[in-house]
Scaffold this active site. Structure first.
Site, mmCIF file in Angstrom:
data_model
loop_
_atom_site.group_PDB
_atom_site.id
_atom_site.type_symbol
_atom_site.label_atom_id
_atom_site.label_comp_id
_atom_site.label_asym_id
_atom_site.label_seq_id
_atom_site.Cartn_x
_atom_site.Cartn_y
_atom_site.Cartn_z
ATOM 1 N N TYR A 4 -4.897 -3.555 8.957
ATOM 2 C CA TYR A 4 -3.727 -2.884 8.388
ATOM 3 C C TYR A 4 -3.062 -3.871 7.440
ATOM 4 O O TYR A 4 -2.532 -4.888 7.872
ATOM 5 C CB TYR A 4 -2.737 -2.482 9.484
ATOM 6 C CG TYR A 4 -3.268 -1.401 10.396
ATOM 7 C CD1 TYR A 4 -3.008 -0.059 10.132
ATOM 8 C CD2 TYR A 4 -4.034 -1.723 11.511
ATOM 9 C CE1 TYR A 4 -3.500 0.939 10.969
ATOM 10 C CE2 TYR A 4 -4.520 -0.740 12.357
ATOM 11 C CZ TYR A 4 -4.250 0.591 12.076
ATOM 12 O OH TYR A 4 -4.731 1.561 12.893
ATOM 13 N N VAL A 5 -3.142 -3.590 6.148
ATOM 14 C CA VAL A 5 -2.580 -4.509 5.150
ATOM 15 C C VAL A 5 -1.516 -3.752 4.353
ATOM 16 O O VAL A 5 -1.828 -2.719 3.745
ATOM 17 C CB VAL A 5 -3.687 -5.035 4.196
ATOM 18 C CG1 VAL A 5 -3.089 -6.031 3.191
ATOM 19 C CG2 VAL A 5 -4.815 -5.688 4.984
ATOM 20 N N HIS A 37 1.895 -25.946 1.229
ATOM 21 C CA HIS A 37 0.853 -26.526 2.083
ATOM 22 C C HIS A 37 -0.292 -27.115 1.265
ATOM 23 O O HIS A 37 -0.591 -26.622 0.174
ATOM 24 C CB HIS A 37 0.286 -25.463 3.022
ATOM 25 C CG HIS A 37 1.276 -25.044 4.063
ATOM 26 N ND1 HIS A 37 1.291 -23.780 4.591
ATOM 27 C CD2 HIS A 37 2.287 -25.709 4.663
ATOM 28 C CE1 HIS A 37 2.260 -23.690 5.480
ATOM 29 N NE2 HIS A 37 2.884 -24.848 5.543
ATOM 30 N N ARG A 94 -8.280 -5.268 3.937
ATOM 31 C CA ARG A 94 -8.013 -3.821 4.028
ATOM 32 C C ARG A 94 -9.342 -3.069 4.159
ATOM 33 O O ARG A 94 -9.495 -2.200 5.008
ATOM 34 C CB ARG A 94 -7.247 -3.377 2.784
ATOM 35 C CG ARG A 94 -6.620 -2.007 2.943
ATOM 36 C CD ARG A 94 -5.793 -1.607 1.732
ATOM 37 N NE ARG A 94 -4.551 -2.352 1.611
ATOM 38 C CZ ARG A 94 -4.189 -3.058 0.556
ATOM 39 N NH1 ARG A 94 -5.004 -3.160 -0.480
ATOM 40 N NH2 ARG A 94 -3.035 -3.662 0.511
ATOM 41 N N GLU A 95 -10.300 -3.498 3.346
ATOM 42 C CA GLU A 95 -11.596 -2.822 3.362
ATOM 43 C C GLU A 95 -12.331 -3.005 4.689
ATOM 44 O O GLU A 95 -13.093 -2.161 5.106
ATOM 45 C CB GLU A 95 -12.462 -3.342 2.211
ATOM 46 C CG GLU A 95 -12.017 -2.735 0.884
ATOM 47 C CD GLU A 95 -12.618 -3.443 -0.324
ATOM 48 O OE1 GLU A 95 -12.204 -3.122 -1.444
ATOM 49 O OE2 GLU A 95 -13.490 -4.338 -0.126
ATOM 50 N N GLY A 150 -10.902 -3.019 7.526
ATOM 51 C CA GLY A 150 -10.266 -2.234 8.590
ATOM 52 C C GLY A 150 -8.946 -2.775 9.091
ATOM 53 O O GLY A 150 -8.360 -2.223 10.028
#
Ligand code: ACO
Ligand code: LMR
Length: 614
Positions: free
Chosen positions: A305-306, A280, A300-301, A303
């Site tokens: 979900y990673v 891209h 992630r920090e 909140g």
């Protein structure tokens, strides 16, 4: 009709949404309609096609098993007037005209959403389009996108791929997951992952891969947040740009509260020594914070979900989903029956799923190969081997290549029957038709239609009558007497102007050729015996052209094939074909002649007609 305005702004598409398709994208339209049918929509999701280079018309599609016509309009304005319920435009214009077509669509009050499929739309132009859409409070998806889908409700163009894929990914009925990504290809992959690990997709949008997308990942996530039907969020980000930090911000500000599983792709970029431009236009990290790792960490920090890698993406989606089911946030709906989508005939035939008896059987020519075959010869062979008209007729009418003497005889018949002056029935009719202003084909046919038992159409009759008398060993005199008794004219005997004193030289030609070249001529010999008897009654009861061709051809066929086959051809009326074909040459000549001479309308003189006023 439903108006577009009474929907909450977080709903871009639902089961009643109707769209315009800009440009003739018939495959995409058919895929949308197949999806509609699978989703049990009541009305097709395509309202009309806008084809700026065509004219107003209709185009045929299938809605399930039924064929429907969709209107095609040249102008967007007309489409809008005719279809006031359409509020989406799916813009398949090229990268050159996509922006202008979008600006035009945005001006239509009814249009709420425009999807731009084209890749490579100039960024300057896109900025103008985005600004205009914002001003008008309208939504742009794309450019460089496959589109998006609301499961069981509305599908943009080619999103989700084939109908088999749609059903496999359970996109024909709604689930609880809202999904957004950049890439169209990866979005299809993600829908499949969602189908396997949750109760399915509710809505999925691919925002497209350009640096300036009409709407961003966060725009759609915020929309999904507002939609009570969506219970969890799934997203796929991409290396490059700052869009994911908008998500981080929304998470921090609690604007996104629904659980979000997200993975930013492109973590492998660090394995390369230099910066990598992925597929891209926007997929390139110019700063450390634009890398996939930095973004995943920030998300992630905040909140989200990673997962640790893309490999765990599906597991994490499943974990979050299972948690929501346990909490009672999601109550999985019973699986509806999978609808049966009719398969296109060509597809089914190709995959050997169906068979069908042929409507036609043909055994004389085959045009499926590189070159058409006349019997077992290609046209090139017919020409190169000099088989001529005789060879062509031999192959196409009698399904075999007869010897040279026979081919020459066929051609001789055509030459001899080509014309017999303007006074005979066929020529007369053709001339009258021409002078009444008819075209070549009509004039020709008018002449041909006079061919019958008293004019040119006695060849088969003569062959049949004479061969029957010969085969039953009927003495010629007895045959003539029996026919007289029955009151039936012997076909092939008699002429209006030719007689023993004014012999028909065409007959002499045929007779002599047959006698000199055929293996044997029993039927001709018999016919000449019959002629001897009839001409003693009247000098014009000669063996005429039809009669002579008829008996000679019957002799020839009996020489070249079985008697049964030869008789069958005669019963089918094949031999009259010689006169029909030959005389067509002359009739076309008469038509052209009258045209060339500019002859006026023909009118028969009254003194030539006896009026009977009974
Ligand atoms: N067999 C036996 N007797 C005949 C035949 C025949 N084929 N044709 C005419 N006759 C007799 C008639 O019975 C009649 O006898 P009569 O005076 O005792 O009653 C007399 O000859 C005159 O008959 P017409 O029908 O008036 O003859 P006309 O000259 O008008 O017709 C025609 C000529 C149409 C060709 C006629 O002979 C005929 O019908 N022949 C058979 C069909 C035929 O061969 N048609 C093709 C002609 S060739 C060509 O068109 C290229
Ligand atoms: C012809 O070939 O047309 C003729 O034999 C018919 C006729 O009436 O002369």
């Amino acid at each position: 009709m439903k108006t577009a305005t009474n929907k909450p702004d977080y709903v871009l598409f639902d089961r009643t949404t109707r769209a315009f398709i800009y440009n003739m994208q018939t495959k995409a339209v058919q895929r949308m309609l197949d999806f509609d049918y699978a989703s049990k929509r009541e009305i097709p999701s395509v309202a009309a096609i806008i084809n700026p280079t065509g004219s107003d018309s209709y185009s045929k599609f299938f809605f399930g098993p039924q064929e429907i016509l969709l209107p095609v309009y040249k102008s967007m304005q007309t489409a809008a007037e005719k279809c006031p319920d359409a509020d989406v435009m799916i813009n398949f214009a090229s990268f050159r005209s996509a922006a202008d077509a979008t600006l035009e669509a945005l001006q239509l009050p009814q249009i709420r959403t425009v999807v731009i499929i084209a890749e490579g739309v100039p960024e300057r132009k896109m900025k103008e389009v985005i600004a205009r859409a914002k001003e008008l409070n309208k939504v742009i998806i794309g450019p460089a996108t496959i589109g998006g889908i609301v499961a069981g409700a509305f599908k943009i163009g080619n999103t989700g791929g084939t109908i088999e894929n749609i059903l496999e990914s359970k996109l024909h009925r709604p689930g609880s997951v809202g999904c957004v990504s950049n890439s169209g290809g990866l979005s299809n992959e993600t829908y499949n992952i969602i189908a396997r690990n949750t109760d399915g997709l509710y809505e999925g949008i691919a925002i497209g891969g350009d640096r300036f997308p009409g709407t961003t990942l966060v725009d759609h996530l915020l929309r999904f947040e507002k939609n009570p039907a969506i219970k969890m969020l799934v997203a796929l980000g991409e290396v490059g740009g700052n869009d994911e930090y908008e998500i981080v911000k929304a998470l921090q500000e609690k604007k996104i509260t629904k659980p979000l599983v997200i993975w930013v792709t492109g973590t492998c970029a660090k394995a390369f020594k230099t910066e990598v431009q992925f597929g891209h236009a926007g997929a390139k990290a110019d700063l450390e914070m634009e890398t996939a790792d930095a973004k995943n960490k920030a998300l992630r920090e905040a909140g989200a979900y990673v997962p640790d890698s893309f490999d765990d993406y599906d597991k994490l989606i499943n974990e979050v989903y299972t948690g929501l089911v346990k909490e009672g946030v999601i109550i999985p709906a019973p699986e509806p029956e999978i609808p049966k989508i009719p398969v296109d005939y060509d597809t089914a035939l190709k995959s050997k799923m169906i068979r069908k008896p042929a409507n036609f059987v043909s055994s004389i020519s085959d045009d499926r190969g590189e070159e058409c075959l006349y019997g077992n010869k290609t046209i090139s062979q017919v020409v190169r081997e000099g088989l001529g008209i005789g060879g062509t007729i031999s192959l196409l009418w009698f399904k075999r290549l007869m010897p040279q003497y026979a081919l020459k005889f066929i051609e001789m018949c055509l030459i001899i029957t080509a014309d017999h002056g303007p006074a005979v029935s066929g020529a007369h009719n053709c001339i009258v038709a021409t002078r009444a202003g008819k075209d070549l084909v009509s004039s020709l046919v008018s002449g041909l239609l006079t061919i019958g038992p008293r004019f040119g159409g006695a060849i088969d009759g003569a062959a049949q009558m004479i061969s029957e008398a010969y085969d039953t060993n009927t003495p010629p005199a007895q045959f003539v007497a029996e026919m007289k008794k029955k009151g039936v004219n012997i076909q092939g005997i008699g002429h209006r102007v030719k007689s023993t004193h004014n012999p028909d030289l065409r007959v002499t030609l045929i007779k002599e050729y047959a006698q000199q070249n055929f293996k044997e001529t029993p039927l001709l010999n018999y016919a000449l015996e019959v002629e001897k008897i009839t001409t003693t009654k009247r000098d014009n009861l000669i063996l005429n052209v039809d009669g002579c061709i008829g008996v000679c051809f019957a002799d020839l066929l009996r020489n070249e094939m079985t008697k049964e086959e030869a008789d069958e051809y005669i019963r089918m009326g094949a031999l009259n074909g010689l006169f029909v074909l030959g005389r067509s040459i002359g009739l076309i000549g008469h038509h052209l002649d009258q045209k060339r001479l500019k002859q006026g309308l023909y009118r028969h003189p009254w003194d030539d007609i006896a009026f009977l006023n009974e």
